[in-house]
Design a protein around this motif. Structure first.
Motif, PDB file in Angstrom:
ATOM      1  N   LEU B  34     -27.029  16.275  18.575  1.00 54.56           N
ATOM      2  CA  LEU B  34     -25.880  15.599  17.957  1.00 54.56           C
ATOM      3  C   LEU B  34     -24.901  16.637  17.399  1.00 54.56           C
ATOM      4  O   LEU B  34     -23.683  16.475  17.503  1.00 54.56           O
ATOM      5  CB  LEU B  34     -26.356  14.659  16.842  1.00 54.56           C
ATOM      6  N   LEU B  38     -21.036  17.192  18.636  1.00 55.36           N
ATOM      7  CA  LEU B  38     -19.866  17.149  17.743  1.00 55.36           C
ATOM      8  C   LEU B  38     -18.981  18.380  17.939  1.00 55.36           C
ATOM      9  O   LEU B  38     -17.751  18.288  17.890  1.00 55.36           O
ATOM     10  CB  LEU B  38     -20.308  17.047  16.278  1.00 55.36           C
ATOM     11  N   SER B 146     -13.568  17.922   9.609  1.00 52.99           N
ATOM     12  CA  SER B 146     -14.779  17.394   8.964  1.00 52.99           C
ATOM     13  C   SER B 146     -15.930  17.287   9.969  1.00 52.99           C
ATOM     14  O   SER B 146     -17.092  17.416   9.602  1.00 52.99           O
ATOM     15  CB  SER B 146     -14.503  16.035   8.313  1.00 52.99           C
ATOM     16  N   ASP B 147     -15.588  17.071  11.229  1.00 56.08           N
ATOM     17  CA  ASP B 147     -16.624  16.975  12.261  1.00 56.08           C
ATOM     18  C   ASP B 147     -17.291  18.323  12.538  1.00 56.08           C
ATOM     19  O   ASP B 147     -18.453  18.369  12.937  1.00 56.08           O
ATOM     20  CB  ASP B 147     -16.025  16.401  13.551  1.00 56.08           C
ATOM     21  N   ALA B 149     -17.973  20.412  10.189  1.00 55.41           N
ATOM     22  CA  ALA B 149     -18.989  20.514   9.133  1.00 55.41           C
ATOM     23  C   ALA B 149     -20.165  19.577   9.366  1.00 55.41           C
ATOM     24  O   ALA B 149     -21.314  19.950   9.136  1.00 55.41           O
ATOM     25  CB  ALA B 149     -18.346  20.226   7.774  1.00 55.41           C
ATOM     26  N   VAL B 150     -19.896  18.366   9.841  1.00 49.30           N
ATOM     27  CA  VAL B 150     -21.001  17.435  10.109  1.00 49.30           C
ATOM     28  C   VAL B 150     -21.904  18.021  11.210  1.00 49.30           C
ATOM     29  O   VAL B 150     -23.134  17.980  11.100  1.00 49.30           O
ATOM     30  CB  VAL B 150     -20.489  16.020  10.504  1.00 49.30           C
ATOM     31  N   GLU B 153     -23.992  20.665   9.685  1.00 50.32           N
ATOM     32  CA  GLU B 153     -25.060  20.027   8.893  1.00 50.32           C
ATOM     33  C   GLU B 153     -26.230  19.621   9.799  1.00 50.32           C
ATOM     34  O   GLU B 153     -27.403  19.817   9.456  1.00 50.32           O
ATOM     35  CB  GLU B 153     -24.545  18.754   8.198  1.00 50.32           C
ATOM     36  N   MET B 154     -25.894  19.043  10.949  1.00 45.22           N
ATOM     37  CA  MET B 154     -26.944  18.585  11.874  1.00 45.22           C
ATOM     38  C   MET B 154     -27.782  19.754  12.393  1.00 45.22           C
ATOM     39  O   MET B 154     -28.995  19.630  12.584  1.00 45.22           O
ATOM     40  CB  MET B 154     -26.337  17.828  13.063  1.00 45.22           C
ATOM     41  N   THR B 157     -30.114  21.032   9.560  1.00 49.47           N
ATOM     42  CA  THR B 157     -31.242  20.099   9.442  1.00 49.47           C
ATOM     43  C   THR B 157     -32.232  20.265  10.588  1.00 49.47           C
ATOM     44  O   THR B 157     -33.451  20.235  10.381  1.00 49.47           O
ATOM     45  CB  THR B 157     -30.711  18.647   9.416  1.00 49.47           C
ATOM     46  N   VAL B 204     -15.007  24.122   5.044  1.00 52.15           N
ATOM     47  CA  VAL B 204     -14.469  22.806   5.433  1.00 52.15           C
ATOM     48  C   VAL B 204     -14.237  21.968   4.182  1.00 52.15           C
ATOM     49  O   VAL B 204     -13.197  21.331   4.030  1.00 52.15           O
ATOM     50  CB  VAL B 204     -15.428  22.071   6.399  1.00 52.15           C
TER      51      VAL B 204
END
Lengths: 211, 211
Positions: B34, B38, B146-147, B149-150, B153-154, B157, B204
């Motif tokens: 994912l 992104l 922002s995407d 950064a998301v 984040e993924m 994780t 971000v």
């Protein structure tokens, strides 16, 4: 297409494209759904085991809650897609005359509030998983202890990502006080999620790492 | 069924069940897929835009890399499922006589090494995304910041979750030195991923958060 009906490969293909949705908001929601699903898995692996009989009733309840949360989180992915459309429409409204500018601004402000509320409510719902994970740390099967932590990681990521999606909308709020209040409340919730689930992850690390 | 062919709802249902796979290992791999997806989306939203023309060739290259990584990450989800089976079989081997014990131990040690290598290699592959995200921070469309950064984040994780899945296997290695070496290398890589992608996320945040 609703997120829940996507084949994973197709979802990733759609995600990687320049299509407006899905995007980071949908991924945040999906991440939370994966987290809740892992919590449910830990319960499934615990229920029926003699060793955890004393916790059985509680773990059955946690599983039910986890499955409900999984469904709620997946719904946020669709809500995120639905909130994007009015925002996109507002952007393309005419803005030549003062009347047009005022009308566009009003529609856009409403759309921004609606768009901010999706990640904001996602964060709120993430807080509902905290006690579940804390309970599973001691009451879930030790065979699935690493999955408790992976689930907690997914929730932290979902909440942190959702916070960014709150920001990108509140930044454009005309009502700066509402924006600041929403940001602050969301930041407080994310801080609590990170601290408490971070603690769950640390405790799992201690348990799974060999000396 | 291969992960890539799952409908998301069905995947979550299977995940939440007590079926041996998918579990936390598969979710870690999916999380990374994912994230890569992104990154590709950010490229898709940048390519063809006049404002980013000077970066166009580089962004096209990053998109290609992101799509390849997306595919690799999804493959790790299947690898994880495949590595589980021999381990599960080894556990159920007879262990009454000394010969049986020795044979069981040998098969299990091989299965453990294979099972540890999947999350270990997932972590290694996660490091390949770092420069991609760092480049997109300045060269990707600000509309999709922002995407970035998301996505980051993924990946964090995914790597943190994979580290736990390294631990649960290395903990049972008979060869304690190999176990310690694999743990240390994995920890070093995860540290680098967290620091550098954490920095991307922080930058971000500064950009997307209103004053």
């Amino acid at each position: 297409m609703e997120t829940g009906k996507y084949i994973i490969n197709d979802y990733l293909d759609e995600l990687s494209s320049k299509a407006a949705v899905p995007g980071g908001g949908g991924v945040a929601a999906l991440s939370a759904a994966l987290g809740a699903s892992l919590a449910s898995m830990v319960c499934s692996l615990t229920i029926g085991k003699e060793k955890y009989k004393e916790y059985e009733a509680e773990v059955i309840e946690i599983k039910q809650q986890a499955l409900e949360l999984q469904e709620s989180f997946l719904k946020f992915a669709d809500d995120d897609a639905h909130a994007f459309l009015p925002l996109s429409k507002a952007y393309s409204m005419p803005r030549k005359t003062d009347e047009e500018k005022a009308a566009r601004s009003q529609v856009m402000q409403q759309a921004l509030i609606a768009a901010a509320e999706v990640p904001f409510n996602l964060i709120k719902t993430c807080t509902a998983t905290i006690e579940m994970y804390e309970a599973l740390l001691t009451k879930g099967s030790t065979l699935a202890i690493s999955d408790v932590a992976v689930g907690a990681e997914m929730i932290i990521t979902a909440a942190s990502s959702a916070l960014l999606n709150v920001y990108i909308n509140t930044k454009l709020f005309a009502d700066k006080q509402s924006a600041a209040e929403m940001n602050q409340t969301a930041e407080g919730l994310v801080k609590e999620i990170k601290e408490r689930l971070g603690n769950v992850i640390e405790q799992v690390k201690i348990k799974v790492k060999g000396s």
